[in-house]
Design an enzyme around this catalytic site. Structure first.
Site, mmCIF file in Angstrom:
data_model
loop_
_atom_site.group_PDB
_atom_site.id
_atom_site.type_symbol
_atom_site.label_atom_id
_atom_site.label_comp_id
_atom_site.label_asym_id
_atom_site.label_seq_id
_atom_site.Cartn_x
_atom_site.Cartn_y
_atom_site.Cartn_z
ATOM 1 C CB SER A 91 90.923 73.444 -14.013
ATOM 2 O OG SER A 91 91.157 74.686 -14.181
ATOM 3 C CG ASN A 92 87.534 77.731 -14.146
ATOM 4 O OD1 ASN A 92 88.232 78.377 -15.228
ATOM 5 N ND2 ASN A 92 88.285 78.059 -12.783
ATOM 6 N NE ARG A 93 83.566 75.234 -21.433
ATOM 7 C CZ ARG A 93 82.541 75.502 -22.042
ATOM 8 N NH1 ARG A 93 81.376 75.364 -21.393
ATOM 9 N NH2 ARG A 93 82.284 76.135 -23.226
ATOM 10 C CB SER A 94 88.841 80.559 -17.186
ATOM 11 O OG SER A 94 89.212 81.797 -17.563
ATOM 12 C CB ALA B 252 87.633 81.501 -14.158
#
Length: 411
Positions: free
Chosen positions: A211-214, A283
């Site tokens: 995943s990502n930090r959004s 994102a």
């Protein structure tokens, strides 16, 4: 904001909280809407905000003295002039004083004389907000007809989380304007908008994912402000811990493929006829596992090194850009970059052409992630507008100003 046929007056009282700086934003929104704003301050408020700042925004002196050399009763005159009396922010101490009917400073004394609606925008640590004394004071004030805007659930100045964070300036201004007989301009009335927000989650096994930090905050801000301005909004959200904005239809998804299905359904799978605007803040993960494991991957079985095969996810915004005919829906993309600030416009123009979109909001990871504010550059084919650091709700409104103008021009 919509203009008034008769100019109302708001007495805006500022008390001593780190959130006092947001009162300036509230004042600016009210002045822009055509309201006369008369600022007053507690002595504690002056530790956080200079009186000249408020005076400059309001065009009125920021009063704090109960007794003046010229004589008279400032608190009586202020209250008599006010169509609405608002305390922004309202600390636990001010709320206690109002509940007890104290008149030991200009803010409390003016509140006692108020002849119109009284609104409070509480701001304090969550433990202070939940304390029985504060709850009793709030209940007493509400029983007397005092109205509250917020507080919100979120991060406070100490870094702790909970209910106690002051509501956003736009929400406070809208509440005040409603009591003045005005409301936020609904310049997006009849516009159908789809907004995507947050990250996607790409499972590796039942316990792990990419995943990502959004955080989703930017997309939720766009959805909230668009709905407040009259748009019919569908929000397609990845996994985030955010409340659904009022008046917004929310669809929760997990992976990029899930988002693709929900997005095309919201836009109209045949001819994109269900939306006038798509704002793609999500994102979306660029890659997913080629073959997610149905069982948890064991370290002892994988050894000290392992490789995970990835495949590319679809480029959702580019797919919509390639599929649309004409200028509908209007397409807004976000470009998160790690370049230097002076390279943002070039990066935005590359994405503008590559994705086939109308507007790109270019921002840097260092400015955006894990924050309630942002610094962005709004890029079109012919223009580039730099927006200095501001709350994401303010960024959302500036972006929607551009969207409304482009919709008007094309129609």
């Amino acid at each position: 904001m919509a203009p008034f046929t008769e100019r109302p007056t708001v007495v805006l009282a500022v008390s001593g909280s780190i959130a006092a700086y947001k009162a300036v934003m509230v004042a600016r929104l009210l002045v822009k809407a055509g309201v006369r704003v008369r600022p007053i301050m507690t002595e504690a408020a002056k530790r956080f905000l200079g009186p000249l700042t408020l005076a400059g925004i309001c065009g009125e002196p920021a009063a704090s003295e109960m007794f003046v050399a010229a004589g008279g009763e400032p608190h009586v005159e202020l209250a008599e002039s006010a169509d609405v009396f608002a305390v922004v922010p309202a600390t636990a101490d001010v709320i206690a004083g109002l509940a007890q009917g104290r008149a030991d400073d200009l803010v409390r004394a003016t509140a006692l004389c108020a002849r119109g609606p009284v609104l409070l925008a509480p701001a304090m640590h969550p433990r202070m907000w939940s304390h029985p004394a504060t709850r009793a004071n709030v209940a007493l004030l509400e029983a007397r007809g005092v109205e509250l805007v917020g507080p919100d659930d979120g991060e406070v100045a100490s870094g702790d989380f909970g209910i106690g964070r002051m509501a956003e300036p736009e929400a406070i201004a809208e509440a005040i304007l409603a009591r003045c007989g005005g409301e936020a301009e609904r310049d997006l009335e009849g516009v159908r908008m789809v907004v995507t927000a947050g990250p996607t989650v790409e499972d590796l096994d039942p316990a792990r994912y990419l995943s990502n930090r959004s955080s989703g905050k930017m997309g939720f801000a766009v959805a909230a402000r668009a709905a407040a301005r009259g748009a019919e909004v569908v929000l397609v959200a990845g996994p985030v811990a955010l409340d659904t904005p009022p008046g917004v239809t929310r669809i929760d998804v997990r992976s990029a493929l899930d988002m693709k299905v929900a997005l095309w359904e919201a836009l109209g799978p045949e001819d994109l006829d269900r939306a006038d605007v798509l704002v793609m803040t999500a994102a979306v993960a660029d890659y997913r596992a080629a073959a997610p494991s149905e069982a948890k991957l064991k370290r002892q079985e994988l050894g000290s090194k392992t490789q995970i095969s990835l495949v590319a996810n679809p480029d959702l915004l580019a797919e919509v850009g390639a599929a649309r005919e004409g200028d509908r829906p209007l397409l807004v993309g976000f470009a998160l970059e790690t370049v230097e600030p002076d390279a943002l416009v070039a990066a935005g123009r590359v994405k503008l052409e590559k994705k086939g979109v109308d507007v790109v909001v270019a921002n840097r990871a260092a400015d955006a992630f894990d924050k309630d504010d942002n610094r962005v550059t709004i890029v079109t084919e012919d223009t580039a507008e730099v927006l200095d650091r501001a709350p994401k709700t303010v960024i959302a409104d500036r972006l929607l100003d551009r969207v409304a103008a482009m919709l008007g021009a094309s129609s």
